[in-house]
Design an enzyme around this catalytic site. Structure first.
Site, PDB file in Angstrom:
ATOM      1  N   TYR A   1      -9.568   0.557   5.602  1.00 59.22           N
ATOM      2  CA  TYR A   1      -8.972   1.857   5.282  1.00 59.22           C
ATOM      3  C   TYR A   1     -10.035   2.765   4.651  1.00 59.22           C
ATOM      4  CZ  TYR A   1      -4.842  -0.749   6.579  1.00 59.22           C
ATOM      5  OH  TYR A   1      -3.946  -1.517   7.278  1.00 59.22           O
TER       6      TYR A   1
ATOM      7  N   ALA B   1       0.863  -1.184   0.000  1.00 61.61           N
ATOM      8  CA  ALA B   1       0.000   0.000   0.000  1.00 61.61           C
ATOM      9  C   ALA B   1       0.903   1.239   0.000  1.00 61.61           C
ATOM     10  CB  ALA B   1      -0.889  -0.009   1.230  1.00 61.61           C
TER      11      ALA B   1
END
Ligand SMILES: Cc1cc2nc3c(=O)[nH]c(=O)nc-3n(C[C@H](O)[C@H](O)[C@H](O)COP(=O)(O)O)c2cc1C
Length: 370
Positions: A194, A70
């Site tokens: 997220y 990420a």
């Protein structure tokens, strides 16, 4: 000397996981994708020597697609202070030698971009994965659709429309930099609690405006993020989306919801594949983990929406990976910890399954005796 000996031979008798796959203008040499995995080893979001060796080793090892961890679109979007970023041009330029080496080795350099939302500002796993409040050194204020915290972590600030627009602009700029850095495939991280996932899930989104309420409204943020990314990510390059297909919590996002969301995304026409993960948005989750436990998500989404999918989660056996691709249950097998433990898993699997089209690098040829 980085001579590339990996040949793509379209031989029908090759095992299915070793057959190439075309994604827009990009062709991956096989169906094995390295999953995005945070290394928590960056300073100021910069890719370092560790990231270069980590990613390039998996390209040498024979994966078809090699994903970065990420990689965050802004400083406040990082999971930890040591996560990677692509919010400035120095970061963009530092990725260039890695993307070009991965390509030379015959793999597709791919980047996952995201914003950690209310799960940002935490310490690294080996430091306890603790929420770092904005009052502590190194911590910062997190943001989310609403001000409900994750577990007992510090409360996020609810995003107003100006904040939403800024994040969408950050997504667009990050995609532009990713292109300039030499990546050929981009994935938006909309899983694991997220920011984008927290808009999708009713457990973390109680907004009463156009971004909350019914499933269409909860999907608005991710669909706008997809548009923002596509505005700077060329049409001939593939775009993936990682979703948590279920929250594994009563009252949370379900697989039925995800099928509806993917139908909307398919109509939008900008995303090429759904990378099917799950969980991460609520500490009450109960996950029945076993090898291939997320394959049924990839299978159902593919069958009911017509969208290409990827399966991830405890995939280790070459025979099992071959079965799920050969039977058309999904399009790609995504390996995380398997590839952490053994960067050469694809080469070993090729030997085991007698694939003829993935060759050991010449430099390592004499090791192909095991
Ligand atoms: C060390 C580590 C870091 C991870 N970081 C990310 C990440 O950056 N982005 C992401 O989408 N998933 C991340 N994950 C989840 C993996 O990509 C993968 O979905 C999960 O580990 C299940 O696959 P596996 O059983 O093959 O490891 C991470 C997992 C591990 C073990």
């Amino acid at each position: 000397m980085t001579e590339n000996r990996h040949r793509i031979l379209k031989r029908e008798n090759n095992p299915h996981i070793f057959r190439p796959v075309k994604l827009r203008s990009v062709e991956a040499r096989n169906r094995i994708m390295m999953s995005p995995m945070c290394q928590y080893s960056a300073t100021d979001g910069m890719p370092e020597e560790w990231h270069h060796v980590h990613l390039c080793s998996r390209a040498v090892g024979g994966a078809g697609i090699v994903f970065t961890e990420a990689t965050h679109i802004s400083q406040e979007g990082r999971i930890t202070p040591n996560c990677l970023g692509i919010w400035n041009n120095e970061q963009r330029d530092a990725f260039k030698r890695t993307t070009s080496f991965i390509l030379e080795q015959g793999a597709i350099p791919a980047i996952q971009i995201g914003h950690a939302g209310r799960k940002a500002s935490t310490s690294r796993p080996w430091e306890g994965t603790r929420s770092i409040s904005p009052k502590e050194p190194g911590g910062w204020q997190t943001i989310a659709p609403t001000d409900q915290p994750f577990a007992d972590w510090h409360p996020p600030e609810a995003m107003n429309s100006g904040m939403i627009d800024r994040v969408l602009d950050d997504f667009s700029k990050a995609a532009r930099r990713a292109l300039e850095a030499g990546f050929r495939l981009l994935e938006i991280h909309a899983a694991h609690g997220y920011l984008a996932h927290s808009f999708l899930s009713p457990l973390s989104n109680s907004r009463t405006d156009g971004y909350g309420g019914n499933i269409e409204n909860r999907s608005r943020f991710i669909m706008e993020a997809i548009d923002a990314v596509r505005a700077s990510w060329p049409n001939d390059l593939p775009l993936f989306l990682r979703l948590s297909c279920t929250d594994w919590v009563e009252g949370g996002l379900t697989l039925d919801d995800t099928v509806k969301i993917v139908r909307l995304i398919r109509e939008q026409g900008a995303v090429d594949l759904i990378d099917c993960s799950s969980g991460g948005n609520d500490p009450r989750q109960q996950i029945p983990v076993h090898p291939g436990y997320q394959v049924p998500f990839a299978e159902r989404i593919k069958r009911e929406t017509g969208m290409k999918t990827a399966a991830v989660g405890l995939l280790h056996s070459p025979d099992f990976c071959e079965e799920i691709i050969a039977n058309g249950r999904t399009d790609l097998v995504v390996l995380g910890r398997t590839l952490l433990a053994d960067p050469y898993w694809p080469l070993h699997a090729a030997t085991k399954l007698r694939a003829k089209n993935l060759l050991w690098p010449v430099q390592y040829e004499r090791a192909n005796i095991f």
